[in-house]
Design a protein around this motif. Sequence first.
Motif, PDB file in Angstrom:
ATOM      1  N   GLY A  27       0.807  -1.193   0.000  1.00 37.26           N
ATOM      2  CA  GLY A  27       0.000   0.000   0.000  1.00 37.26           C
ATOM      3  C   GLY A  27       0.849   1.255   0.000  1.00 37.26           C
ATOM      4  N   ALA A  28       0.245   2.318  -0.416  1.00 36.33           N
ATOM      5  CA  ALA A  28       0.821   3.656  -0.351  1.00 36.33           C
ATOM      6  C   ALA A  28       2.198   3.768  -0.946  1.00 36.33           C
ATOM      7  CB  ALA A  28       0.808   4.136   1.094  1.00 36.33           C
ATOM      8  N   GLY A  29       2.372   3.190  -2.100  1.00 39.51           N
ATOM      9  CA  GLY A  29       3.603   3.427  -2.818  1.00 39.51           C
ATOM     10  C   GLY A  29       4.763   2.579  -2.419  1.00 39.51           C
ATOM     11  N   HIS A  30       4.536   1.519  -1.717  1.00 39.02           N
ATOM     12  CA  HIS A  30       5.647   0.673  -1.306  1.00 39.02           C
ATOM     13  C   HIS A  30       5.827  -0.512  -2.234  1.00 39.02           C
ATOM     14  CE1 HIS A  30       6.687   2.907   2.244  1.00 39.02           C
ATOM     15  NE2 HIS A  30       5.402   3.067   2.440  1.00 39.02           N
ATOM     16  N   ALA A  37      -1.484   0.662  -9.689  1.00 36.67           N
ATOM     17  CA  ALA A  37      -2.695   1.118 -10.375  1.00 36.67           C
ATOM     18  C   ALA A  37      -2.477   2.488 -11.013  1.00 36.67           C
ATOM     19  CB  ALA A  37      -3.852   1.188  -9.386  1.00 36.67           C
ATOM     20  N   TYR A  38      -1.626   3.302 -10.425  1.00 37.61           N
ATOM     21  CA  TYR A  38      -1.393   4.662 -10.895  1.00 37.61           C
ATOM     22  C   TYR A  38      -0.147   4.772 -11.778  1.00 37.61           C
ATOM     23  CZ  TYR A  38       1.324   4.193  -6.662  1.00 37.61           C
ATOM     24  OH  TYR A  38       2.181   3.717  -5.695  1.00 37.61           O
ATOM     25  N   GLY A  39       0.465   3.653 -12.161  1.00 32.76           N
ATOM     26  CA  GLY A  39       1.587   3.686 -13.088  1.00 32.76           C
ATOM     27  C   GLY A  39       2.833   3.039 -12.529  1.00 32.76           C
ATOM     28  N   LYS A  40       3.983   3.522 -13.026  1.00 29.33           N
ATOM     29  CA  LYS A  40       5.257   2.937 -12.628  1.00 29.33           C
ATOM     30  C   LYS A  40       6.348   3.996 -12.695  1.00 29.33           C
ATOM     31  CE  LYS A  40       6.340   1.382 -17.313  1.00 29.33           C
ATOM     32  NZ  LYS A  40       6.632   0.235 -18.160  1.00 29.33           N
ATOM     33  N   VAL A  92       3.538  12.294  -1.963  1.00 25.67           N
ATOM     34  CA  VAL A  92       3.312  10.857  -2.118  1.00 25.67           C
ATOM     35  C   VAL A  92       2.260  10.678  -3.203  1.00 25.67           C
ATOM     36  CG1 VAL A  92       2.633   8.694  -1.008  1.00 25.67           C
ATOM     37  CG2 VAL A  92       3.844  10.444   0.324  1.00 25.67           C
ATOM     38  N   LEU A  93       2.655  10.034  -4.287  1.00 28.30           N
ATOM     39  CA  LEU A  93       1.778   9.790  -5.422  1.00 28.30           C
ATOM     40  C   LEU A  93       1.223   8.376  -5.309  1.00 28.30           C
ATOM     41  CD1 LEU A  93       0.739  10.643  -8.255  1.00 28.30           C
ATOM     42  CD2 LEU A  93       2.870   9.678  -9.172  1.00 28.30           C
ATOM     43  N   ALA A  94      -0.113   8.248  -5.316  1.00 29.94           N
ATOM     44  CA  ALA A  94      -0.750   6.930  -5.169  1.00 29.94           C
ATOM     45  C   ALA A  94      -2.236   7.062  -5.493  1.00 29.94           C
ATOM     46  CB  ALA A  94      -0.559   6.412  -3.742  1.00 29.94           C
ATOM     47  N   THR A  95      -2.970   5.986  -5.253  1.00 33.32           N
ATOM     48  CA  THR A  95      -4.425   6.074  -5.337  1.00 33.32           C
ATOM     49  C   THR A  95      -4.910   6.754  -4.060  1.00 33.32           C
ATOM     50  OG1 THR A  95      -4.818   3.958  -4.228  1.00 33.32           O
ATOM     51  CG2 THR A  95      -4.576   3.906  -6.648  1.00 33.32           C
ATOM     52  N   VAL A  96      -6.125   7.270  -4.097  1.00 33.86           N
ATOM     53  CA  VAL A  96      -6.707   7.893  -2.906  1.00 33.86           C
ATOM     54  C   VAL A  96      -6.758   6.870  -1.766  1.00 33.86           C
ATOM     55  CG1 VAL A  96      -8.803   8.953  -1.961  1.00 33.86           C
ATOM     56  CG2 VAL A  96      -8.011   9.577  -4.255  1.00 33.86           C
ATOM     57  N   GLU A  97      -7.125   5.624  -2.096  1.00 34.52           N
ATOM     58  CA  GLU A  97      -7.248   4.575  -1.081  1.00 34.52           C
ATOM     59  C   GLU A  97      -5.889   4.237  -0.458  1.00 34.52           C
ATOM     60  OE1 GLU A  97     -10.532   4.604  -3.883  1.00 34.52           O
ATOM     61  OE2 GLU A  97      -8.410   4.253  -4.280  1.00 34.52           O
ATOM     62  N   GLU A  98      -4.858   4.122  -1.290  1.00 40.86           N
ATOM     63  CA  GLU A  98      -3.524   3.814  -0.763  1.00 40.86           C
ATOM     64  C   GLU A  98      -3.003   4.945   0.104  1.00 40.86           C
ATOM     65  OE1 GLU A  98      -1.368   2.871  -4.328  1.00 40.86           O
ATOM     66  OE2 GLU A  98      -1.807   0.742  -4.138  1.00 40.86           O
ATOM     67  N   ASN A  99      -3.244   6.192  -0.318  1.00 35.53           N
ATOM     68  CA  ASN A  99      -2.805   7.318   0.509  1.00 35.53           C
ATOM     69  C   ASN A  99      -3.553   7.348   1.840  1.00 35.53           C
ATOM     70  OD1 ASN A  99      -0.651   8.432  -0.851  1.00 35.53           O
ATOM     71  ND2 ASN A  99      -1.868   9.941  -1.951  1.00 35.53           N
ATOM     72  N   THR A 139      -8.180   8.560 -11.903  1.00 36.93           N
ATOM     73  CA  THR A 139      -7.933   9.732 -11.075  1.00 36.93           C
ATOM     74  C   THR A 139      -7.122   9.277  -9.874  1.00 36.93           C
ATOM     75  OG1 THR A 139      -9.976  10.769 -11.810  1.00 36.93           O
ATOM     76  CG2 THR A 139      -9.008  11.612  -9.776  1.00 36.93           C
ATOM     77  N   PHE A 140      -5.982   9.930  -9.687  1.00 40.75           N
ATOM     78  CA  PHE A 140      -5.051   9.559  -8.627  1.00 40.75           C
ATOM     79  C   PHE A 140      -4.758  10.785  -7.771  1.00 40.75           C
ATOM     80  CE2 PHE A 140      -4.394   7.022 -12.475  1.00 40.75           C
ATOM     81  CZ  PHE A 140      -4.858   5.814 -11.996  1.00 40.75           C
ATOM     82  N   GLU A 141      -3.928  10.597  -6.749  1.00 40.07           N
ATOM     83  CA  GLU A 141      -3.720  11.668  -5.785  1.00 40.07           C
ATOM     84  C   GLU A 141      -2.243  11.808  -5.448  1.00 40.07           C
ATOM     85  OE1 GLU A 141      -6.157  12.601  -1.887  1.00 40.07           O
ATOM     86  OE2 GLU A 141      -4.787  10.937  -1.492  1.00 40.07           O
TER      87      GLU A 141
END
Length: 161
Positions: A27-30, A37-40, A92-99, A139-141
Amino acid sequence: MKKATTLLGGLSALLLTTGLALAGPGGAGHGHGDEAAYGKPGDPKKPARLVQVSMRETDGKMLFFPDKVEVKAGEQVRFKLANNGEAEHEFVLATVEENAKHKIQMEKNPDMEHEDPNARRLQPKKGDEIVWQFTKAGTFEYACLIPGHYESGMKGTVVVK
């Protein structure tokens, strides 16, 4: 001795199996380089659109400027980050849920260091960059998850079309 070896082998297999079951993008970019989901992570040697993002405090709020970025699916972006504020901030770039999940972790451990390709923590008056390729529409955050900062308005949106 054979019983101990068998027990140790079984325990090792159990730990390996459990570890593999829990492995994968966290989660959250780890995800550490894996596609999320938001890329690479992007390739810094390849062309990228430059997007300058400023972090600052003003009138009791904490802000990113801009707070919305639009990109095309497949596009690579070089986020040039500048902390123009007086406080430490992060991106921190991620999905809303991961953030949201990561924000809870940060509340428990506010000094958490980020060594991830999608996150940077910046001291006041410092800069850094993230190169990211947005591989999927959505849509990401991006957010500052230092306790209290998100609630003070420190979040932005990336719309990938």
